[in-house]
Scaffold this active site. Structure first.
Site, PDB file in Angstrom:
ATOM      1  N   GLY A  16       0.831  -1.196   0.000  1.00 54.50           N
ATOM      2  CA  GLY A  16       0.000   0.000   0.000  1.00 54.50           C
ATOM      3  C   GLY A  16       0.857   1.234   0.000  1.00 54.50           C
ATOM      4  O   GLY A  16       2.085   1.170  -0.104  1.00 54.50           O
ATOM      5  N   PHE A  19       1.582   5.630   5.083  1.00 52.49           N
ATOM      6  CA  PHE A  19       0.545   5.972   6.065  1.00 52.49           C
ATOM      7  C   PHE A  19      -0.721   5.117   5.917  1.00 52.49           C
ATOM      8  O   PHE A  19      -1.777   5.493   6.406  1.00 52.49           O
ATOM      9  CB  PHE A  19       0.182   7.463   6.001  1.00 52.49           C
ATOM     10  CG  PHE A  19       1.381   8.369   5.955  1.00 52.49           C
ATOM     11  CD1 PHE A  19       2.242   8.457   7.037  1.00 52.49           C
ATOM     12  CD2 PHE A  19       1.672   9.100   4.819  1.00 52.49           C
ATOM     13  CE1 PHE A  19       3.361   9.271   6.998  1.00 52.49           C
ATOM     14  CE2 PHE A  19       2.786   9.922   4.764  1.00 52.49           C
ATOM     15  CZ  PHE A  19       3.632  10.002   5.855  1.00 52.49           C
ATOM     16  N   GLY A  21      -0.859   1.960   7.072  1.00 54.54           N
ATOM     17  CA  GLY A  21      -0.899   1.007   8.177  1.00 54.54           C
ATOM     18  C   GLY A  21      -0.232  -0.325   7.882  1.00 54.54           C
ATOM     19  O   GLY A  21      -0.510  -1.323   8.547  1.00 54.54           O
ATOM     20  N   GLU A  88       9.393  -3.029   5.304  1.00 53.26           N
ATOM     21  CA  GLU A  88      10.008  -2.203   4.265  1.00 53.26           C
ATOM     22  C   GLU A  88      10.640  -3.072   3.172  1.00 53.26           C
ATOM     23  O   GLU A  88      11.769  -2.843   2.728  1.00 53.26           O
ATOM     24  CB  GLU A  88      11.049  -1.240   4.862  1.00 53.26           C
ATOM     25  CG  GLU A  88      10.507  -0.325   5.944  1.00 53.26           C
ATOM     26  CD  GLU A  88       9.528   0.730   5.440  1.00 53.26           C
ATOM     27  OE1 GLU A  88       9.288   0.817   4.221  1.00 53.26           O
ATOM     28  OE2 GLU A  88       8.999   1.485   6.275  1.00 53.26           O
TER      29      GLU A  88
END
Length: 197
Positions: A16, A19, A21, A88
Protein backbone atom coordinates in the site's frame (compact mmCIF):
# COMPACT_ATOMS: atom_id res chain seq x y z
CA UNK A 1 -3.98 -15.40 11.28
CA UNK A 2 -3.16 -17.87 8.55
CA UNK A 3 -3.53 -21.44 9.82
CA UNK A 4 -2.93 -24.75 8.06
CA UNK A 5 -3.54 -28.38 8.93
CA UNK A 6 -0.01 -29.31 7.88
CA UNK A 7 3.35 -27.58 7.88
CA UNK A 8 2.94 -25.90 4.49
CA UNK A 9 4.79 -22.64 4.29
CA UNK A 10 3.38 -19.49 2.74
CA UNK A 11 4.15 -15.95 1.68
CA UNK A 12 1.82 -13.20 2.87
CA UNK A 13 2.37 -9.72 1.39
CA UNK A 14 1.01 -6.43 2.75
CA UNK A 15 1.32 -3.53 0.30
CA UNK A 16 0.00 0.00 0.00
CA UNK A 17 0.90 3.65 0.14
CA UNK A 18 2.68 5.43 2.95
CA UNK A 19 0.54 5.97 6.06
CA UNK A 20 -1.76 3.09 5.10
CA UNK A 21 -0.90 1.01 8.18
CA UNK A 22 1.36 -1.62 6.56
CA UNK A 23 3.80 -1.84 9.46
CA UNK A 24 0.96 -1.74 11.98
CA UNK A 25 -0.72 -4.65 10.20
CA UNK A 26 2.56 -6.56 10.00
CA UNK A 27 3.08 -6.09 13.74
CA UNK A 28 -0.50 -7.14 14.48
CA UNK A 29 -0.12 -10.37 12.52
CA UNK A 30 3.27 -11.20 14.02
CA UNK A 31 1.94 -10.54 17.53
CA UNK A 32 -0.89 -13.02 16.93
CA UNK A 33 1.61 -15.69 15.93
CA UNK A 34 3.73 -14.98 18.99
CA UNK A 35 0.67 -15.25 21.24
CA UNK A 36 -0.11 -18.59 19.58
CA UNK A 37 3.31 -19.85 20.65
CA UNK A 38 5.00 -19.68 17.26
CA UNK A 39 8.69 -18.79 17.01
CA UNK A 40 8.83 -15.44 15.21
CA UNK A 41 11.83 -13.59 13.80
CA UNK A 42 11.56 -10.05 12.44
CA UNK A 43 13.77 -8.07 10.04
CA UNK A 44 13.80 -4.47 8.86
CA UNK A 45 16.10 -2.16 6.91
CA UNK A 46 14.52 0.97 8.42
CA UNK A 47 16.28 2.82 11.25
CA UNK A 48 14.18 6.02 11.23
CA UNK A 49 12.57 5.33 14.61
CA UNK A 50 14.73 2.65 16.28
CA UNK A 51 17.96 0.75 15.66
CA UNK A 52 16.63 -2.73 16.37
CA UNK A 53 12.86 -2.64 16.02
CA UNK A 54 10.06 -2.34 13.54
CA UNK A 55 8.22 0.84 14.54
CA UNK A 56 4.98 1.93 12.91
CA UNK A 57 3.91 5.55 12.41
CA UNK A 58 1.49 5.07 15.34
CA UNK A 59 4.51 4.02 17.49
CA UNK A 60 3.72 0.30 17.84
CA UNK A 61 6.93 -1.68 17.82
CA UNK A 62 8.50 -5.12 17.87
CA UNK A 63 12.19 -6.03 18.23
CA UNK A 64 13.82 -6.71 14.85
CA UNK A 65 17.18 -7.44 13.31
CA UNK A 66 18.61 -4.95 10.84
CA UNK A 67 19.27 -6.25 7.33
CA UNK A 68 19.90 -4.32 4.12
CA UNK A 69 19.93 -7.22 1.65
CA UNK A 70 18.53 -10.71 1.31
CA UNK A 71 22.06 -12.00 2.02
CA UNK A 72 22.16 -10.03 5.30
CA UNK A 73 18.80 -11.49 6.23
CA UNK A 74 19.89 -15.05 5.40
CA UNK A 75 23.08 -14.62 7.44
CA UNK A 76 21.07 -13.70 10.57
CA UNK A 77 18.21 -16.12 9.98
CA UNK A 78 17.22 -18.46 12.81
CA UNK A 79 16.15 -21.54 10.87
CA UNK A 80 14.12 -22.73 13.85
CA UNK A 81 11.81 -19.72 13.47
CA UNK A 82 8.37 -20.63 12.17
CA UNK A 83 7.26 -17.19 11.04
CA UNK A 84 9.51 -14.56 9.46
CA UNK A 85 8.40 -10.92 9.34
CA UNK A 86 10.04 -8.43 6.97
CA UNK A 87 9.25 -4.72 7.04
CA UNK A 88 10.01 -2.20 4.26
CA UNK A 89 10.39 -5.00 1.73
CA UNK A 90 10.67 -2.51 -1.15
CA UNK A 91 14.14 -1.50 0.03
CA UNK A 92 15.58 -5.01 -0.21
CA UNK A 93 17.35 -6.30 -3.32
CA UNK A 94 15.89 -8.52 -6.02
CA UNK A 95 17.10 -11.67 -4.21
CA UNK A 96 14.40 -11.27 -1.53
CA UNK A 97 11.58 -13.04 -3.45
CA UNK A 98 13.81 -16.08 -4.05
CA UNK A 99 14.73 -16.22 -0.37
CA UNK A 100 11.08 -15.92 0.67
CA UNK A 101 10.21 -18.74 -1.75
CA UNK A 102 12.93 -20.90 -0.19
CA UNK A 103 11.66 -20.15 3.32
CA UNK A 104 8.09 -20.99 2.36
CA UNK A 105 9.26 -24.29 0.82
CA UNK A 106 10.95 -24.99 4.17
CA UNK A 107 7.53 -24.72 5.85
CA UNK A 108 7.88 -21.19 7.22
CA UNK A 109 5.31 -18.43 7.08
CA UNK A 110 6.83 -15.30 5.58
CA UNK A 111 5.04 -11.97 5.99
CA UNK A 112 6.42 -9.00 4.05
CA UNK A 113 5.17 -5.42 4.28
CA UNK A 114 6.21 -2.70 1.85
CA UNK A 115 5.34 0.05 -0.58
CA UNK A 116 4.08 -1.12 -3.95
CA UNK A 117 5.15 2.08 -5.76
CA UNK A 118 7.44 5.06 -5.38
CA UNK A 119 6.59 8.79 -5.39
CA UNK A 120 6.41 8.78 -9.20
CA UNK A 121 3.98 5.80 -9.20
CA UNK A 122 6.69 3.48 -10.53
CA UNK A 123 6.35 -0.03 -9.04
CA UNK A 124 8.98 -1.50 -6.76
CA UNK A 125 9.79 -4.67 -8.68
CA UNK A 126 10.82 -6.63 -5.59
CA UNK A 127 7.30 -6.11 -4.21
CA UNK A 128 5.74 -6.98 -7.58
CA UNK A 129 7.62 -10.27 -7.63
CA UNK A 130 6.64 -11.02 -4.03
CA UNK A 131 3.00 -10.26 -4.80
CA UNK A 132 3.10 -12.67 -7.73
CA UNK A 133 4.73 -15.34 -5.55
CA UNK A 134 2.45 -14.90 -2.51
CA UNK A 135 -0.44 -17.05 -1.37
CA UNK A 136 -1.98 -14.01 0.31
CA UNK A 137 -1.90 -10.32 -0.65
CA UNK A 138 -3.45 -7.42 1.26
CA UNK A 139 -3.53 -3.95 -0.31
CA UNK A 140 -4.09 -1.15 2.20
CA UNK A 141 -5.00 2.45 1.50
CA UNK A 142 -4.33 5.58 3.51
CA UNK A 143 -6.63 8.60 3.78
CA UNK A 144 -6.01 11.37 1.26
CA UNK A 145 -4.77 14.39 3.19
CA UNK A 146 -6.56 16.70 0.78
CA UNK A 147 -10.03 15.22 0.23
CA UNK A 148 -10.37 12.23 2.57
CA UNK A 149 -10.82 9.63 -0.17
CA UNK A 150 -8.76 6.39 -0.20
CA UNK A 151 -5.13 7.29 -0.87
CA UNK A 152 -2.98 5.05 -3.05
CA UNK A 153 -0.21 7.49 -4.01
CA UNK A 154 2.90 8.80 -2.23
CA UNK A 155 3.36 12.49 -2.97
CA UNK A 156 6.82 13.80 -2.10
CA UNK A 157 7.05 17.36 -0.87
CA UNK A 158 9.99 19.46 -1.98
CA UNK A 159 12.22 18.97 -5.00
CA UNK A 160 14.46 15.98 -4.21
CA UNK A 161 14.64 13.70 -7.23
CA UNK A 162 16.31 10.57 -5.83
CA UNK A 163 14.03 7.55 -5.91
CA UNK A 164 14.69 6.65 -2.27
CA UNK A 165 14.41 9.42 0.32
CA UNK A 166 13.62 8.21 3.81
CA UNK A 167 11.06 10.25 5.63
CA UNK A 168 7.56 10.39 6.97
CA UNK A 169 5.05 13.26 7.10
CA UNK A 170 8.00 15.67 6.85
CA UNK A 171 8.64 14.50 3.26
CA UNK A 172 5.50 12.75 2.06
CA UNK A 173 1.72 12.98 1.81
CA UNK A 174 -0.72 10.19 1.06
CA UNK A 175 -2.98 11.31 -1.78
CA UNK A 176 -5.81 9.76 -3.78
CA UNK A 177 -5.39 9.26 -7.52
CA UNK A 178 -7.12 12.54 -8.41
CA UNK A 179 -5.39 14.75 -5.83
CA UNK A 180 -2.03 13.23 -6.75
CA UNK A 181 -2.49 14.22 -10.40
CA UNK A 182 -3.55 17.74 -9.35
CA UNK A 183 -0.50 17.99 -7.08
CA UNK A 184 1.88 16.90 -9.83
CA UNK A 185 0.43 19.49 -12.20
CA UNK A 186 0.53 22.23 -9.55
CA UNK A 187 4.10 21.42 -8.49
CA UNK A 188 5.24 22.57 -5.06
CA UNK A 189 2.14 24.71 -4.57
CA UNK A 190 0.46 21.40 -3.72
CA UNK A 191 2.46 21.31 -0.49
CA UNK A 192 0.21 24.10 0.73
CA UNK A 193 -2.68 21.69 1.17
CA UNK A 194 -0.86 19.44 3.62
CA UNK A 195 -3.44 18.79 6.33
CA UNK A 196 -1.46 16.08 8.12
CA UNK A 197 0.28 18.28 10.68
Amino acid sequence: MRTFLNSAGFIDVIVGSMFSGKSTELLRRLDRYRRAGRRVQVFSCDRRYAENAVVSHDQRQLPALYAETAADLRHQLDWSAEVIGIDEGQFFDEALPDLCHELALDGKGVIVAGLDQDFQTEPFMVMNRLTAEAEFVTKLTAVCTRCGNPAIRNYRKGDESARIVLGAADHYQALCRSCYEQARKAGHQADLFDHED
